[in-house]
Design a protein around this motif. Structure first.
Motif, PDB file in Angstrom:
ATOM      1  N   VAL A  23      14.707   5.395  -8.389  1.00  0.00           N
ATOM      2  CA  VAL A  23      13.995   5.422  -9.671  1.00  0.00           C
ATOM      3  C   VAL A  23      12.990   4.277  -9.742  1.00  0.00           C
ATOM      4  O   VAL A  23      11.832   4.458 -10.149  1.00  0.00           O
ATOM      5  N   SER A  24      13.419   3.088  -9.328  1.00  0.00           N
ATOM      6  CA  SER A  24      12.514   1.943  -9.368  1.00  0.00           C
ATOM      7  C   SER A  24      11.415   2.060  -8.317  1.00  0.00           C
ATOM      8  O   SER A  24      10.300   1.566  -8.515  1.00  0.00           O
ATOM      9  N   TRP A  25      11.716   2.726  -7.219  1.00  0.00           N
ATOM     10  CA  TRP A  25      10.728   2.863  -6.138  1.00  0.00           C
ATOM     11  C   TRP A  25       9.498   3.644  -6.614  1.00  0.00           C
ATOM     12  O   TRP A  25       8.371   3.287  -6.282  1.00  0.00           O
ATOM     13  N   ASN A  26       9.667   4.650  -7.407  1.00  0.00           N
ATOM     14  CA  ASN A  26       8.535   5.445  -7.898  1.00  0.00           C
ATOM     15  C   ASN A  26       7.616   4.585  -8.763  1.00  0.00           C
ATOM     16  O   ASN A  26       6.386   4.625  -8.628  1.00  0.00           O
ATOM     17  N   ALA A  27       8.197   3.758  -9.657  1.00  0.00           N
ATOM     18  CA  ALA A  27       7.380   2.927 -10.546  1.00  0.00           C
ATOM     19  C   ALA A  27       6.655   1.839  -9.770  1.00  0.00           C
ATOM     20  O   ALA A  27       5.451   1.609  -9.970  1.00  0.00           O
ATOM     21  N   LEU A  28       7.346   1.185  -8.879  1.00  0.00           N
ATOM     22  CA  LEU A  28       6.714   0.101  -8.123  1.00  0.00           C
ATOM     23  C   LEU A  28       5.643   0.640  -7.175  1.00  0.00           C
ATOM     24  O   LEU A  28       4.631  -0.025  -6.922  1.00  0.00           O
ATOM     25  N   LYS A  29       5.852   1.824  -6.636  1.00  0.00           N
ATOM     26  CA  LYS A  29       4.844   2.413  -5.746  1.00  0.00           C
ATOM     27  C   LYS A  29       3.555   2.700  -6.519  1.00  0.00           C
ATOM     28  O   LYS A  29       2.452   2.412  -6.028  1.00  0.00           O
ATOM     29  N   ASP A  30       3.662   3.207  -7.738  1.00  0.00           N
ATOM     30  CA  ASP A  30       2.470   3.471  -8.535  1.00  0.00           C
ATOM     31  C   ASP A  30       1.763   2.193  -8.944  1.00  0.00           C
ATOM     32  O   ASP A  30       0.524   2.128  -8.957  1.00  0.00           O
ATOM     33  N   VAL A  31       2.528   1.143  -9.242  1.00  0.00           N
ATOM     34  CA  VAL A  31       1.911  -0.145  -9.601  1.00  0.00           C
ATOM     35  C   VAL A  31       1.178  -0.727  -8.405  1.00  0.00           C
ATOM     36  O   VAL A  31       0.071  -1.276  -8.535  1.00  0.00           O
ATOM     37  N   ALA A  32       1.776  -0.604  -7.198  1.00  0.00           N
ATOM     38  CA  ALA A  32       1.102  -1.123  -6.006  1.00  0.00           C
ATOM     39  C   ALA A  32      -0.194  -0.367  -5.747  1.00  0.00           C
ATOM     40  O   ALA A  32      -1.206  -0.968  -5.339  1.00  0.00           O
ATOM     41  N   GLY A  33      -0.205   0.933  -5.977  1.00  0.00           N
ATOM     42  CA  GLY A  33      -1.449   1.682  -5.813  1.00  0.00           C
ATOM     43  C   GLY A  33      -2.490   1.299  -6.850  1.00  0.00           C
ATOM     44  O   GLY A  33      -3.696   1.316  -6.578  1.00  0.00           O
ATOM     45  N   ALA A  34      -2.048   0.914  -8.051  1.00  0.00           N
ATOM     46  CA  ALA A  34      -2.989   0.524  -9.106  1.00  0.00           C
ATOM     47  C   ALA A  34      -3.684  -0.793  -8.801  1.00  0.00           C
ATOM     48  O   ALA A  34      -4.814  -1.022  -9.256  1.00  0.00           O
ATOM     49  N   ILE A  35      -3.047  -1.690  -8.032  1.00  0.00           N
ATOM     50  CA  ILE A  35      -3.687  -2.980  -7.722  1.00  0.00           C
ATOM     51  C   ILE A  35      -4.440  -2.941  -6.398  1.00  0.00           C
ATOM     52  O   ILE A  35      -4.901  -3.981  -5.918  1.00  0.00           O
ATOM     53  N   GLY A  36      -4.565  -1.756  -5.770  1.00  0.00           N
ATOM     54  CA  GLY A  36      -5.410  -1.640  -4.595  1.00  0.00           C
ATOM     55  C   GLY A  36      -4.690  -1.430  -3.293  1.00  0.00           C
ATOM     56  O   GLY A  36      -5.343  -1.461  -2.232  1.00  0.00           O
ATOM     57  N   ALA A  37      -3.367  -1.213  -3.266  1.00  0.00           N
ATOM     58  CA  ALA A  37      -2.645  -1.005  -2.012  1.00  0.00           C
ATOM     59  C   ALA A  37      -2.872   0.419  -1.511  1.00  0.00           C
ATOM     60  O   ALA A  37      -3.026   1.362  -2.298  1.00  0.00           O
ATOM     61  N   ASP A  38      -2.922   0.593  -0.184  1.00  0.00           N
ATOM     62  CA  ASP A  38      -3.083   1.934   0.366  1.00  0.00           C
ATOM     63  C   ASP A  38      -1.778   2.705   0.304  1.00  0.00           C
ATOM     64  O   ASP A  38      -0.779   2.209  -0.226  1.00  0.00           O
ATOM     65  N   GLU A  39      -1.762   3.878   0.878  1.00  0.00           N
ATOM     66  CA  GLU A  39      -0.595   4.749   0.764  1.00  0.00           C
ATOM     67  C   GLU A  39       0.631   4.152   1.451  1.00  0.00           C
ATOM     68  O   GLU A  39       1.737   4.161   0.905  1.00  0.00           O
ATOM     69  N   LEU A  40       0.455   3.593   2.657  1.00  0.00           N
ATOM     70  CA  LEU A  40       1.592   3.004   3.377  1.00  0.00           C
ATOM     71  C   LEU A  40       2.080   1.743   2.688  1.00  0.00           C
ATOM     72  O   LEU A  40       3.296   1.534   2.523  1.00  0.00           O
ATOM     73  N   ALA A  41       1.147   0.878   2.302  1.00  0.00           N
ATOM     74  CA  ALA A  41       1.550  -0.363   1.631  1.00  0.00           C
ATOM     75  C   ALA A  41       2.229  -0.086   0.298  1.00  0.00           C
ATOM     76  O   ALA A  41       3.209  -0.755  -0.074  1.00  0.00           O
ATOM     77  N   ALA A  42       1.739   0.916  -0.430  1.00  0.00           N
ATOM     78  CA  ALA A  42       2.373   1.268  -1.695  1.00  0.00           C
ATOM     79  C   ALA A  42       3.778   1.809  -1.486  1.00  0.00           C
ATOM     80  O   ALA A  42       4.684   1.581  -2.297  1.00  0.00           O
ATOM     81  N   GLY A  43       4.014   2.518  -0.372  1.00  0.00           N
ATOM     82  CA  GLY A  43       5.352   3.024  -0.092  1.00  0.00           C
ATOM     83  C   GLY A  43       6.318   1.918   0.306  1.00  0.00           C
ATOM     84  O   GLY A  43       7.526   2.022   0.058  1.00  0.00           O
ATOM     85  N   LEU A  44       5.805   0.844   0.926  1.00  0.00           N
ATOM     86  CA  LEU A  44       6.669  -0.279   1.320  1.00  0.00           C
ATOM     87  C   LEU A  44       6.850  -1.320   0.222  1.00  0.00           C
ATOM     88  O   LEU A  44       7.740  -2.174   0.313  1.00  0.00           O
ATOM     89  N   TYR A  45       6.012  -1.264  -0.805  1.00  0.00           N
ATOM     90  CA  TYR A  45       6.053  -2.285  -1.846  1.00  0.00           C
ATOM     91  C   TYR A  45       7.411  -2.348  -2.558  1.00  0.00           C
ATOM     92  O   TYR A  45       7.928  -3.448  -2.813  1.00  0.00           O
ATOM     93  N   PRO A  46       8.064  -1.247  -2.903  1.00  0.00           N
ATOM     94  CA  PRO A  46       9.388  -1.344  -3.548  1.00  0.00           C
ATOM     95  C   PRO A  46      10.440  -2.037  -2.675  1.00  0.00           C
ATOM     96  O   PRO A  46      11.346  -2.704  -3.185  1.00  0.00           O
ATOM     97  N   LEU A  47      10.312  -1.876  -1.349  1.00  0.00           N
ATOM     98  CA  LEU A  47      11.258  -2.567  -0.479  1.00  0.00           C
ATOM     99  C   LEU A  47      11.086  -4.073  -0.540  1.00  0.00           C
ATOM    100  O   LEU A  47      12.052  -4.822  -0.368  1.00  0.00           O
ATOM    101  N   VAL A  48       9.861  -4.537  -0.791  1.00  0.00           N
ATOM    102  CA  VAL A  48       9.597  -5.967  -0.864  1.00  0.00           C
ATOM    103  C   VAL A  48      10.300  -6.576  -2.074  1.00  0.00           C
ATOM    104  O   VAL A  48      10.909  -7.649  -1.993  1.00  0.00           O
ATOM    105  N   VAL A  49      10.232  -5.877  -3.219  1.00  0.00           N
ATOM    106  CA  VAL A  49      10.785  -6.427  -4.459  1.00  0.00           C
ATOM    107  C   VAL A  49      12.292  -6.198  -4.539  1.00  0.00           C
ATOM    108  O   VAL A  49      13.091  -7.132  -4.612  1.00  0.00           O
ATOM    109  N   ASP A  50      12.705  -4.937  -4.513  1.00  0.00           N
ATOM    110  CA  ASP A  50      14.131  -4.636  -4.666  1.00  0.00           C
ATOM    111  C   ASP A  50      14.935  -5.048  -3.432  1.00  0.00           C
ATOM    112  O   ASP A  50      16.123  -5.367  -3.548  1.00  0.00           O
ATOM    113  N   GLY A  51      14.293  -5.027  -2.267  1.00  0.00           N
ATOM    114  CA  GLY A  51      15.009  -5.468  -1.068  1.00  0.00           C
ATOM    115  C   GLY A  51      15.351  -6.942  -1.116  1.00  0.00           C
ATOM    116  O   GLY A  51      16.445  -7.361  -0.702  1.00  0.00           O
TER     117      GLY A  51
END
Length: 291
Positions: A23-51
């Motif tokens: 559930v949190s991964w979907n929200a964090l992925k969209d936020v990462a895309g909003a600040i300029g992250a590409d598709e791969l970086a946006a998919g890994l962004y939730p792992l950075v925070v919640d991990g």
């Protein structure tokens, strides 16, 4: 709890954590895309925070003292940041379609949220490396000290130097009384002359002045008279101050004075007596001188 019960409890926890991460991964992925992250970086962004949150939780369970408090602060900080970003994702419907959008209509709030979302990956590198280093260099306390601290409190149990106190205490249904060790017998000594066993004398304090034997105070005449009787048969070589001091039990100064007095008396006794010669003027004339 049995081993099977522990297994199902841990498995249930992992299932709940996995669903919450999804559930949190979907929200964090969209936020990462909003600040300029590409598709791969946006998919890994939730792992950075919640991990990192999971890593900080594990470190807090292992570390102790100030290191444990540091791990809890990291866990609390990243939990708050993830909560803020999930809250923003729920408030801004434009984030659900992906792409670069504003996170807030008010510019200061937008810039603050972009700064927060951008700093989380860098913070994950720093705090994650620090936590891993602390865990690797952590030295756990000895197991026997940990069990002793958990089972016994310092206020209820007196301190003791007995090494058996470090053992954990267990309660049983029918406790058996532990016999107290018998006191060690005192060593028995035998007298060398009779062979009769005798107990060692206990140490006593200093003898009071009232119980001490005082020697009588003798005058110079009494000492000299006693020295004459004691040294009457001594030779000149035996007449020394040290021997006089030992026999008469007097001071070295008085012993030397007595030695000189005795030597003077002996020298005077050995000197020959001189006969007096009458003067011619006082003598009565006899013989021819009389006529």
């Amino acid at each position: 709890m049995s081993r099977a019960g522990k297994f199902w409890m841990v498995a249930s926890l992992l299932g709940v954590v996995g669903m919450a991460f999804r559930v949190s991964w979907n929200a964090l992925k969209d936020v990462a895309g909003a600040i300029g992250a590409d598709e791969l970086a946006a998919g890994l962004y939730p792992l950075v925070v919640d991990g990192l949150m999971a890593l900080a939780l594990i470190a807090a369970l292992i570390l102790t003292g100030s290191d444990r408090r540091f791990a809890l602060r990291v866990l609390g900080g990243y939990t708050a940041a993830s909560l803020v970003l999930n809250y923003v994702h729920g408030l801004v419907p434009a984030l659900h379609g992906g792409g670069r959008v504003r996170l807030a209509d008010w510019p200061p709030a937008h810039y603050g949220l972009v700064l927060l979302a951008s700093c989380l990956p860098v913070g994950s590198i720093f705090f994650g490396s620090d936590l891993v280093a602390k865990v690797l260099h952590h030295k756990p306390e000895p197991a026997e000290n940990t069990q002793n601290t958990a089972n016994r409190s310092g206020s209820d149990v007196p301190k003791s130097a007995d090494p058996t106190d470090a053992w954990p205490l267990y309660e049983s249904a029918d406790p058996e009384p532990i016999p107290e060790p018998a006191p060690a017998p005192e060593p028995v000594r035998k007298r060398a002359s009779t062979g009769v066993p005798s107990r060692p004398r206990r140490a006593t304090g200093s003898v009071p002045n009232s119980a001490r034997t005082r020697l009588p105070i003798r005058t110079e005449e009494e000492l000299l008279s006693e020295a004459r009787s004691v040294t009457a048969d001594w030779s000149e070589l035996e007449l020394t101050a040290d021997r006089i001091r030992t026999v008469l039990r007097t001071s070295p100064v008085r012993a030397r004075v007595l030695r000189e007095s005795l030597k003077a008396e002996r020298a005077a006794a050995e000197r020959p007596a001189l006969h007096a010669v009458p003067d011619h003027a006082d003598a009565e004339p006899t013989g021819e001188l009389a006529s």
